[in-house]
Design an enzyme around this catalytic site. Sequence first.
Site, mmCIF file in Angstrom:
data_model
loop_
_atom_site.group_PDB
_atom_site.id
_atom_site.type_symbol
_atom_site.label_atom_id
_atom_site.label_comp_id
_atom_site.label_asym_id
_atom_site.label_seq_id
_atom_site.Cartn_x
_atom_site.Cartn_y
_atom_site.Cartn_z
ATOM 1 N N ARG A 45 66.008 21.722 49.140
ATOM 2 C CA ARG A 45 67.361 21.647 49.725
ATOM 3 C C ARG A 45 68.198 22.852 49.298
ATOM 4 O O ARG A 45 68.958 23.405 50.092
ATOM 5 C CB ARG A 45 68.038 20.332 49.334
ATOM 6 C CG ARG A 45 69.342 20.091 50.087
ATOM 7 C CD ARG A 45 69.874 18.697 49.874
ATOM 8 N NE ARG A 45 70.308 18.475 48.503
ATOM 9 C CZ ARG A 45 70.739 17.299 48.037
ATOM 10 N NH1 ARG A 45 70.767 16.242 48.826
ATOM 11 N NH2 ARG A 45 71.124 17.174 46.792
ATOM 12 N N LYS A 49 74.887 22.237 50.848
ATOM 13 C CA LYS A 49 75.503 21.792 49.592
ATOM 14 C C LYS A 49 76.144 23.023 48.952
ATOM 15 O O LYS A 49 75.580 23.652 48.053
ATOM 16 C CB LYS A 49 74.447 21.145 48.696
ATOM 17 C CG LYS A 49 75.055 20.242 47.644
ATOM 18 C CD LYS A 49 74.042 19.271 47.088
ATOM 19 C CE LYS A 49 74.563 18.550 45.868
ATOM 20 N NZ LYS A 49 75.728 17.694 46.072
ATOM 21 N N GLU A 97 79.976 9.829 55.702
ATOM 22 C CA GLU A 97 79.482 9.518 54.356
ATOM 23 C C GLU A 97 80.680 9.314 53.457
ATOM 24 O O GLU A 97 81.810 9.255 53.942
ATOM 25 C CB GLU A 97 78.609 10.668 53.839
ATOM 26 C CG GLU A 97 79.350 12.001 53.735
ATOM 27 C CD GLU A 97 78.502 13.137 53.172
ATOM 28 O OE1 GLU A 97 77.471 12.885 52.535
ATOM 29 O OE2 GLU A 97 78.911 14.295 53.357
HETATM 30 N N1 PMP Z 1 77.000 13.320 50.077
HETATM 31 C C1 PMP Z 1 77.662 14.239 49.356
HETATM 32 C C2 PMP Z 1 78.866 14.885 49.946
HETATM 33 C C3 PMP Z 1 77.210 14.600 48.068
HETATM 34 O O1 PMP Z 1 77.860 15.531 47.368
HETATM 35 C C4 PMP Z 1 76.056 13.968 47.555
HETATM 36 C C5 PMP Z 1 75.542 14.363 46.199
HETATM 37 N N2 PMP Z 1 76.323 13.873 45.157
HETATM 38 C C6 PMP Z 1 75.432 12.978 48.330
HETATM 39 C C7 PMP Z 1 75.917 12.701 49.588
HETATM 40 C C8 PMP Z 1 74.210 12.262 47.827
HETATM 41 O O2 PMP Z 1 73.107 13.134 47.811
HETATM 42 P P1 PMP Z 1 71.967 13.037 46.723
HETATM 43 O O3 PMP Z 1 71.362 11.677 46.841
HETATM 44 O O4 PMP Z 1 71.013 14.115 47.066
HETATM 45 O O5 PMP Z 1 72.612 13.221 45.394
#
Ligand code: PMP
Length: 288
Positions: free
Chosen positions: A50, A149, A182
């Site tokens: 990622r 990210k 989200e």
């Molecule tokens: N959405 C956002 C905006 C995030 O920053 C994160 C990570 N903290 C997630 C979802 C969850 O992703 P992951 O399971 O890869 O931590």
Amino acid sequence: MKVYLTDRFVEQEDAKISVFDHGLLYGDGIFEGIRLYDGCVFKLDAHLERLEMSARAIMLQLPWSRQEISDLLCESCRVNGLKNGYIRLVVTRGVGTLGLNPLTCHNPQLIIIADNIVLYPAEYYQNGLKIVTSPTRRNNQAALPPMIKSLNYLNNVLAKIDALNMGAFEAIMLNDRGMVAECTGDNLFIVHKGTIYTPPVNSGSLDGITRAAIFEIAAELNIPIVERELTRYEIWIADECFLTGTAAEVIPVVELDKRPIGEGKPGPVTKRLLELFQRNVAKDGTMI
Ligand code: PMP
């Protein structure tokens, strides 16, 4: 604590970067949050993949191979004597001129912080989290794709401020069409009539690593799981709701905007998923 800074380990107090780094000036950079469980880094390859995709999306050429980053990350845990914790991996565009132009930056910086994180108090895992809907919409795909990210998290920070101002720790962000995207730092799921639903990433979410782990666990448990657009209505009438994230793991949600979800307490499917997630984390790691 020792922090890795591009080419060496330095003491925490000496872990400083230039004020001319575009990561600071423009949020021009990328990051990952990764967990260490029992001396094993959870889903390290998926995180590094990622990171590479985020780098490609912002045209940042990573001068380190996946193996090099992986080795440095494991070493960061070892030098700090960490067996369980949270690793923050940051790549900044590096030092450049005061203008936006990323081509003036020639030395991306790699920062690795291996530390601890406690996101929510234990009682929330037991009793569930109460969340709200933020009036701050998720970044539009055509403006800043939420799949990247990036160090530019102001969209999420604004929504987090909304949540805190409303007395909640987490908030749902809707996309510009009003569909659920989200939360500020977590992906969202609901359970309705025995099926798990979550919005597709093109609704405006990060392609969460924990989210993907839930798909694996649901398959293991033979629980149908569907990616489709969700409205707030569907959360109001859901039997269960939960959030996923590297820091939060799997956390039940029992209230949205003062409306109880299901019976207003963590549901059986959420509890089962959390149980299996916690059992699987130690099995699915790269030893440091
Ligand atoms: N959405 C956002 C905006 C995030 O920053 C994160 C990570 N903290 C997630 C979802 C969850 O992703 P992951 O399971 O890869 O931590």
